[in-house]
Design an enzyme around this catalytic site. Structure first.
Site, short mmCIF file in Angstrom:
data_model
loop_
_atom_site.label_atom_id
_atom_site.label_comp_id
_atom_site.label_asym_id
_atom_site.label_seq_id
_atom_site.Cartn_x
_atom_site.Cartn_y
_atom_site.Cartn_z
N ASP A 195 0.83 -1.20 0.00
CA ASP A 195 0.00 0.00 0.00
C ASP A 195 0.87 1.26 0.00
O ASP A 195 0.67 2.16 -0.79
CB ASP A 195 -0.97 0.01 1.20
CG ASP A 195 -0.27 -0.17 2.55
OD1 ASP A 195 0.94 -0.48 2.59
OD2 ASP A 195 -0.95 0.00 3.58
N ILE A 196 1.85 1.29 0.91
CA ILE A 196 2.65 2.51 1.05
C ILE A 196 4.05 2.16 1.54
O ILE A 196 4.21 1.29 2.38
CB ILE A 196 1.93 3.51 1.99
CG1 ILE A 196 2.67 4.84 2.07
CG2 ILE A 196 1.68 2.94 3.37
CD1 ILE A 196 1.81 5.98 2.62
N ARG A 215 -10.47 2.31 6.08
CA ARG A 215 -9.97 1.50 4.96
C ARG A 215 -10.96 1.50 3.80
O ARG A 215 -10.60 1.29 2.65
CB ARG A 215 -9.74 0.04 5.40
CG ARG A 215 -8.62 -0.12 6.43
CD ARG A 215 -8.26 -1.59 6.57
NE ARG A 215 -7.49 -1.88 7.78
CZ ARG A 215 -6.16 -1.79 7.87
NH1 ARG A 215 -5.46 -1.38 6.84
NH2 ARG A 215 -5.54 -2.11 8.99
P1 5GP Z 1 7.48 1.58 6.59
O1 5GP Z 1 7.98 0.28 7.11
O2 5GP Z 1 7.86 1.82 5.13
O3 5GP Z 1 7.87 2.73 7.46
O4 5GP Z 1 5.93 1.58 6.70
C1 5GP Z 1 5.15 0.79 5.92
C2 5GP Z 1 3.81 0.56 6.57
O5 5GP Z 1 3.46 1.60 7.49
C3 5GP Z 1 2.73 0.57 5.51
O6 5GP Z 1 2.55 -0.71 4.97
C4 5GP Z 1 1.53 1.07 6.30
O7 5GP Z 1 0.90 0.00 6.93
C5 5GP Z 1 2.12 1.98 7.34
N1 5GP Z 1 2.06 3.41 6.94
C6 5GP Z 1 3.08 4.20 6.58
N2 5GP Z 1 2.67 5.45 6.28
C7 5GP Z 1 1.33 5.43 6.46
C8 5GP Z 1 0.30 6.42 6.29
O8 5GP Z 1 0.51 7.59 5.90
N3 5GP Z 1 -0.96 6.02 6.55
C9 5GP Z 1 -1.26 4.76 6.96
N4 5GP Z 1 -2.55 4.49 7.20
N5 5GP Z 1 -0.33 3.80 7.14
C10 5GP Z 1 0.95 4.14 6.88
#
Ligand code: 5GP
Length: 178
Positions: free
Chosen positions: A101-102, A166
């Site tokens: 997702d992100i 969601r």
């Molecule tokens: P990372 O490990 O890259 O820091 O974070 C990844 C995960 O953090 C994503 O799969 C998501 O679940 C969560 N996440 C990161 N940024 C956001 C955001 O802006 N909104 C939401 N809802 N989840 C986020």
């Protein structure tokens, strides 16, 4: 959720258009490859994007799911990744498309890539709906990015805040988050 205001950042139409483009690109990429293809959804956040994306891929492939939890109901990444659901079938020798997702700090993607590599797939292609370049702590290869966004907390289209939002059909920003 009571008292929370969400502004529309990326519309449903824009998401659908970009999803279609990525689906077409993936179809092109693998159309002449005879190795099995498996497309993996990283739960929970990618399930809505994933379900739209796979319907834009005009090939035969298997669907798999990996569960990870990294945020623990907070808005800051903990950096720790907890696996909540493992793959149900082997990926050895297969072309793998990983759908996130992100990508925020990149820590989850880094963890997932090493997890997948250890299972010896033929190739790994990464897809993320959203990317926050300013938040990067570890660089990961991202083959297809839906949208790059600034370093803000977003919800909708699969992404949650404390388990909610969601189901929003668009990507939004919480206006009044402290
Ligand atoms: P990372 O490990 O890259 O820091 O974070 C990844 C995960 O953090 C994503 O799969 C998501 O679940 C969560 N996440 C990161 N940024 C956001 C955001 O802006 N909104 C939401 N809802 N989840 C986020």
């Amino acid at each position: 959720m009571m008292g929370i205001k969400i502004s529309n950042m990326i519309t449903e139409e824009k998401i659908q258009k970009r999803t279609q483009e990525i689906g077409t690109a993936l179809s092109e990429k693998f159309k002449d490859d005879t190795s099995p293809l498996v497309v993996i959804s990283v739960l929970k956040g990618s399930f809505i994007f994933y379900s739209d994306l796979i319907r834009q891929i005009d090939l035969d492939f298997g669907c798999e799911f990996l569960g990870v939890a990294s945020y623990h109901a907070n808005v800051k990444s903990s950096g720790e990744v907890k696996m909540t659901l493992d793959l149900a079938t082997p990926i050895e020798g297969k072309n793998v498309v990983l759908v996130e997702d992100i990508v925020d700090t990149g820590l989850t993607m880094q963890y997932l890539l090493s997890y997948l590599k250890a299972r010896h797939p033929k190739s790994i292609t990464t897809v993320t709906l959203l990317h926050k370049p300013e938040a990067t702590q570890v660089q990961c290869p991202l083959d297809y990015i839906g949208f790059s966004i600034s370093n803000e907390f977003v919800v909708g289209y699969g992404l949650d805040y404390q388990g909610y939002f969601r189901n929003l059909p668009y990507i939004g920003k919480i206006e009044n988050l402290n």
